[in-house]
Motif scaffolding. Structure first.
Motif, PDB file in Angstrom:
ATOM      1  N   ILE A 155      -6.798   2.965  -7.279  1.00 43.05           N
ATOM      2  CA  ILE A 155      -6.078   2.438  -6.125  1.00 43.05           C
ATOM      3  C   ILE A 155      -5.825   3.607  -5.170  1.00 43.05           C
ATOM      4  CG2 ILE A 155      -4.117   1.087  -5.329  1.00 43.05           C
ATOM      5  CD1 ILE A 155      -5.841  -0.379  -7.400  1.00 43.05           C
ATOM      6  N   TYR A 167       0.845  -1.191   0.000  1.00 42.19           N
ATOM      7  CA  TYR A 167       0.000   0.000   0.000  1.00 42.19           C
ATOM      8  C   TYR A 167       0.880   1.242   0.000  1.00 42.19           C
ATOM      9  CZ  TYR A 167       0.966   0.642   5.019  1.00 42.19           C
ATOM     10  OH  TYR A 167       1.577   0.859   6.225  1.00 42.19           O
ATOM     11  N   TYR A 217      -4.830   1.739   0.897  1.00 39.69           N
ATOM     12  CA  TYR A 217      -5.423   0.457   0.532  1.00 39.69           C
ATOM     13  C   TYR A 217      -4.326  -0.477   0.038  1.00 39.69           C
ATOM     14  CZ  TYR A 217     -10.370   1.786   0.785  1.00 39.69           C
ATOM     15  OH  TYR A 217     -11.614   2.156   1.225  1.00 39.69           O
ATOM     16  N   THR A 218      -4.105  -1.572   0.760  1.00 41.12           N
ATOM     17  CA  THR A 218      -3.186  -2.564   0.215  1.00 41.12           C
ATOM     18  C   THR A 218      -3.878  -3.253  -0.951  1.00 41.12           C
ATOM     19  OG1 THR A 218      -1.735  -4.418   0.717  1.00 41.12           O
ATOM     20  CG2 THR A 218      -3.898  -4.411   1.790  1.00 41.12           C
ATOM     21  N   HIS A 219      -3.119  -3.640  -1.949  1.00 41.39           N
ATOM     22  CA  HIS A 219      -3.733  -4.118  -3.176  1.00 41.39           C
ATOM     23  C   HIS A 219      -2.820  -5.110  -3.884  1.00 41.39           C
ATOM     24  CE1 HIS A 219      -1.427  -0.444  -4.006  1.00 41.39           C
ATOM     25  NE2 HIS A 219      -1.090  -1.017  -5.152  1.00 41.39           N
ATOM     26  N   ILE A 248      -8.441  -7.698  -9.413  1.00 39.15           N
ATOM     27  CA  ILE A 248      -7.718  -6.728  -8.589  1.00 39.15           C
ATOM     28  C   ILE A 248      -8.395  -6.716  -7.223  1.00 39.15           C
ATOM     29  CG2 ILE A 248      -7.096  -4.302  -8.278  1.00 39.15           C
ATOM     30  CD1 ILE A 248      -7.090  -4.046 -11.340  1.00 39.15           C
ATOM     31  N   ARG A 249      -7.608  -6.904  -6.169  1.00 42.59           N
ATOM     32  CA  ARG A 249      -8.132  -6.927  -4.799  1.00 42.59           C
ATOM     33  C   ARG A 249      -7.577  -5.749  -4.009  1.00 42.59           C
ATOM     34  NH1 ARG A 249      -7.435 -12.731  -5.795  1.00 42.59           N
ATOM     35  NH2 ARG A 249      -5.192 -12.363  -5.516  1.00 42.59           N
ATOM     36  N   LEU A 250      -8.441  -5.155  -3.207  1.00 40.88           N
ATOM     37  CA  LEU A 250      -8.045  -4.032  -2.362  1.00 40.88           C
ATOM     38  C   LEU A 250      -8.597  -4.244  -0.949  1.00 40.88           C
ATOM     39  CD1 LEU A 250      -9.295  -2.647  -5.281  1.00 40.88           C
ATOM     40  CD2 LEU A 250      -7.961  -0.754  -4.355  1.00 40.88           C
ATOM     41  N   VAL A 291      -2.923  -8.574   1.028  1.00 36.18           N
ATOM     42  CA  VAL A 291      -4.348  -8.203   0.983  1.00 36.18           C
ATOM     43  C   VAL A 291      -5.150  -9.190   1.838  1.00 36.18           C
ATOM     44  CG1 VAL A 291      -6.378  -7.886  -0.469  1.00 36.18           C
ATOM     45  CG2 VAL A 291      -4.126  -7.122  -1.271  1.00 36.18           C
TER      46      VAL A 291
END
Length: 329
Positions: A291, A249, A295-297, A266-268, A329
């Protein structure tokens, strides 16, 4: 004579400015204009004339005298026939297709730098007045349409840019270095934007492309493409099938991801939260995923072919201050 008889307007660009004999100034500028007017006098009704004169017409030299004489020929025709005559005393004109090593320092600098040749600056402080060729054409069209800016009985091209020879050389040199730095010139400045367009038109025919440095491993590759001053950078990310990249992040940096080929997710997750946001992405449905900071992603290629993602970040990557923190994540 036939063309002059049937035309709706005349744009008079013809002239001589670099003769071997100064008498050619008179023949190519004043006498040619007289022949043109003689042909136009055969018409049943007058037509408008746009004439590209020069700021040199205000000076006492052979070229300036011949251009001023041509102006007087056209003004006399206007007074006699009632024709609209629009005289532009043009300063230095720059833009694509101008011949280098002739009468344009912009063309010479752009051609030489684009071809890796040296340029010579005799007086770096000398100030140039410059108009861009597309603005000149538009001013001509506006004049014929009855919309023109005039001063002291002469039509004006706007805007007029001022630049020292030294600054011009500095800018053109910076354009060549853009390929190494990936930097985009300050295109928000109108003069720089037009000068850069001019420079690109002088690239050698075998020099329209240039390689990029890719950072590749078993997971795929990451390649910076463009860097800007204040508008961030653009990169190309290639992920191999079933590979996950990311897992970090940023505190302030923010990004935009656009998958243009392949499929993935894509995951956040906001730092401090357990809720995971999932965005299915595909080159078949172009969709930008924001993004945000904090937010870690990560991004996973869920397909069986390479996934290509365009990535924009609001700042250029600085290894000394990466603003990047590992967190799954």
């Amino acid at each position: 004579a036939t063309l002059c008889r049937d035309c709706g307007a005349v744009v008079h660009l013809a002239g001589v400015n670099r003769p071997q004999d100064t008498q050619e100034f008179v023949e190519g500028n004043e006498q040619f204009s007289k022949r043109l007017i003689s042909a136009l006098q055969q018409r049943t009704s007058p037509c408008p004339i746009v004439f590209s004169s020069s700021t040199q017409a205000a000076l006492d030299n052979p070229y300036g005298n011949s251009k001023r004489a041509a102006e007087e020929v056209l003004r006399a025709y206007a007074a006699e026939s009632g024709a609209d005559v629009f005289i532009f005393r043009l300063p230095n004109v720059f833009g694509k297709w101008c011949r280098p090593e002739y009468n344009s320092v912009v063309a010479t600098f752009c051609h030489h730098v684009a071809h890796g040749l040296p340029i010579r600056v005799d007086d770096a402080a000398h100030e140039l007045s410059l108009v861009y060729v597309d603005d000149v054409v538009q001013a001509f069209l506006d004049a014929l349409a009855g919309e023109t800016v005039a001063q002291d009985d002469f039509c004006m091209v706007q805007p007029v840019y001022t630049c020292t020879v030294g600054r011009l050389a500095e800018l053109v040199h910076s354009f060549r270095s853009c390929r190494e730095t990936l930097a985009v010139p300050a295109l928000g400045d109108d003069f720089t934007r037009k000068l850069y367009s001019t420079y690109l038109s002088y690239l050698p025919k075998n020099g329209m492309s240039y390689p990029l440095v890719s950072h590749a491993d078993a997971r795929g590759s990451f390649t910076e493409w463009l860097r800007t001053d204040g508008q961030g950078q653009v990169s190309v990310n290639i992920s191999k099938p079933h590979i996950v990249k990311g897992g970090h992040y940023h505190h302030t940096k923010h990004e935009k991801f656009l998958v243009v080929a392949g499929t993935g997710v894509i995951r956040l997750r906001r730092v401090g939260s357990e809720m995971i946001l999932r965005y299915e992405v595909s080159g078949d449905k172009l969709e930008v995923v924001e993004i945000p900071p904090g937010y870690t992603h990560d991004i996973e290629n869920t397909g069986d072919t390479d996934m290509v993602t365009l990535m924009w970040a609001d700042e250029c990557f600085d290894p000394a201050h990466p603003d990047t923190y590992r967190m799954e994540v």
